[in-house]
Write a protein that holds these residues in place. Structure first.
Motif, PDB file in Angstrom:
ATOM      1  N   LYS A   2       0.637  -0.846  -0.178  1.00 41.67           N
ATOM      2  CA  LYS A   2       0.327  -0.023  -0.025  1.00 41.67           C
ATOM      3  C   LYS A   2       0.822   1.391   0.308  1.00 41.67           C
ATOM      4  N   VAL A   3       0.386   1.998  -1.385  1.00 40.42           N
ATOM      5  CA  VAL A   3       1.618   3.683  -1.260  1.00 40.42           C
ATOM      6  C   VAL A   3      -0.234   4.555  -1.228  1.00 40.42           C
ATOM      7  N   ALA A   4       0.603   5.488  -0.569  1.00 40.35           N
ATOM      8  CA  ALA A   4      -0.290   6.636   0.136  1.00 40.35           C
ATOM      9  C   ALA A   4       0.243   8.741  -0.833  1.00 40.35           C
ATOM     10  N   LEU A   5      -0.966   8.504  -1.294  1.00 41.06           N
ATOM     11  CA  LEU A   5      -0.317   9.611  -2.949  1.00 41.06           C
ATOM     12  C   LEU A   5      -1.549  11.269  -1.724  1.00 41.06           C
ATOM     13  N   VAL A   6      -0.760  12.270  -2.623  1.00 31.61           N
ATOM     14  CA  VAL A   6      -0.931  13.320  -1.799  1.00 31.61           C
ATOM     15  C   VAL A   6      -0.448  14.478  -2.242  1.00 31.61           C
ATOM     16  N   THR A  54      10.555   7.591 -11.559  1.00 33.61           N
ATOM     17  CA  THR A  54      11.536   6.243 -11.852  1.00 33.61           C
ATOM     18  C   THR A  54      11.854   5.303 -10.248  1.00 33.61           C
ATOM     19  N   THR A  55      11.251   6.739  -8.988  1.00 33.29           N
ATOM     20  CA  THR A  55      11.878   6.383  -8.292  1.00 33.29           C
ATOM     21  C   THR A  55      10.401   4.794  -7.517  1.00 33.29           C
ATOM     22  N   MET A  56      11.695   3.783  -6.476  1.00 32.52           N
ATOM     23  CA  MET A  56      11.079   3.309  -6.530  1.00 32.52           C
ATOM     24  C   MET A  56      10.165   2.669  -5.173  1.00 32.52           C
ATOM     25  N   LEU A  57       9.475   2.326  -5.189  1.00 32.03           N
ATOM     26  CA  LEU A  57       8.737   2.686  -3.653  1.00 32.03           C
ATOM     27  C   LEU A  57       8.621   1.793  -2.745  1.00 32.03           C
ATOM     28  N   HIS A  58       8.006   2.106  -1.952  1.00 34.47           N
ATOM     29  CA  HIS A  58       8.017   0.697  -0.638  1.00 34.47           C
ATOM     30  C   HIS A  58       6.780   0.212   0.028  1.00 34.47           C
ATOM     31  N   ASP A  59       6.441  -0.438   1.037  1.00 33.29           N
ATOM     32  CA  ASP A  59       5.625  -1.253   1.237  1.00 33.29           C
ATOM     33  C   ASP A  59       4.890   0.340   2.429  1.00 33.29           C
ATOM     34  N   GLY A  60       3.824   1.432   2.560  1.00 34.07           N
ATOM     35  CA  GLY A  60       3.936   2.861   3.122  1.00 34.07           C
ATOM     36  C   GLY A  60       4.110   3.795   3.193  1.00 34.07           C
ATOM     37  N   ASP A  61       5.100   3.380   1.582  1.00 33.42           N
ATOM     38  CA  ASP A  61       5.449   4.823   1.301  1.00 33.42           C
ATOM     39  C   ASP A  61       3.865   6.095   1.247  1.00 33.42           C
ATOM     40  N   ARG A  62       4.562   7.203   1.580  1.00 32.44           N
ATOM     41  CA  ARG A  62       3.507   8.639   1.006  1.00 32.44           C
ATOM     42  C   ARG A  62       4.121   9.306  -0.519  1.00 32.44           C
ATOM     43  N   VAL A  63       3.739   8.950  -1.232  1.00 28.38           N
ATOM     44  CA  VAL A  63       4.683  10.255  -2.444  1.00 28.38           C
ATOM     45  C   VAL A  63       3.697  12.022  -2.436  1.00 28.38           C
ATOM     46  N   GLU A  64       4.187  12.227  -2.681  1.00 32.89           N
ATOM     47  CA  GLU A  64       3.150  13.899  -2.706  1.00 32.89           C
ATOM     48  C   GLU A  64       3.966  14.873  -3.786  1.00 32.89           C
ATOM     49  N   LEU A  65       2.433  15.464  -4.412  1.00 32.90           N
ATOM     50  CA  LEU A  65       2.985  15.488  -6.009  1.00 32.90           C
ATOM     51  C   LEU A  65       3.267  16.489  -4.791  1.00 32.90           C
ATOM     52  N   LEU A  66       4.147  17.857  -5.247  1.00 33.14           N
ATOM     53  CA  LEU A  66       4.667  19.073  -4.849  1.00 33.14           C
ATOM     54  C   LEU A  66       4.149  19.941  -6.296  1.00 33.14           C
TER      55      LEU A  66
END
Length: 86
Positions: A2-6, A54-66
Motif C-alpha cells: 500500500k502506498v499513499a499519494l497526497v 522512476t523512484t522505487m516505492l516500498h510498502d507504506g510510502d507516501r508520495v507527495e505531488l509538489l
C-alpha cells in the motif's frame, strides 16, 4: 503493498491509498491513483525526499505531488516580519 499519494492546494488537499505490486515506482502509483498526467509543472517527493517518476516505492510510502512555490520562503518570512513590526 500500500502506498499513499497526497497533493495539496491552498485550503484543499487530496489523499488516496493505492495497492501496488512489489517493484512499483512513482509513475505506477500515479497511474493507479488516476493522477498520471497531472496538469502543470509538478515534482514529486517520497516522505519529503525529492523523487522522480522512476523512484522505487516500498510498502507504506507516501508520495507527495509538489506544486511550484509562489513566493520564496525567505521573502514570505520577511514580509510577515515587516507586517508585525509596522
Amino acid at each position: 503493498m500500500k502506498v499513499a499519494l497526497v497533493r495539496a492546494w491552498p485550503r484543499r488537499f487530496d489523499w488516496i491509498e493505492v495497492e501496488l505490486p512489489d517493484g512499483a515506482r512513482v509513475a505506477d502509483a500515479l497511474q493507479a491513483a488516476g493522477w498520471a498526467g497531472t496538469s502543470g509543472p509538478v515534482e514529486y517527493a517520497v516522505f519529503g525526499v525529492v523523487a522522480d517518476a522512476t523512484t522505487m516505492l516500498h510498502d507504506g510510502d507516501r508520495v507527495e505531488l509538489l506544486r511550484p512555490l509562489l513566493v520564496d520562503p525567505k521573502e514570505a518570512r520577511r514580509r510577515r516580519a515587516g507586517q508585525r513590526a509596522g
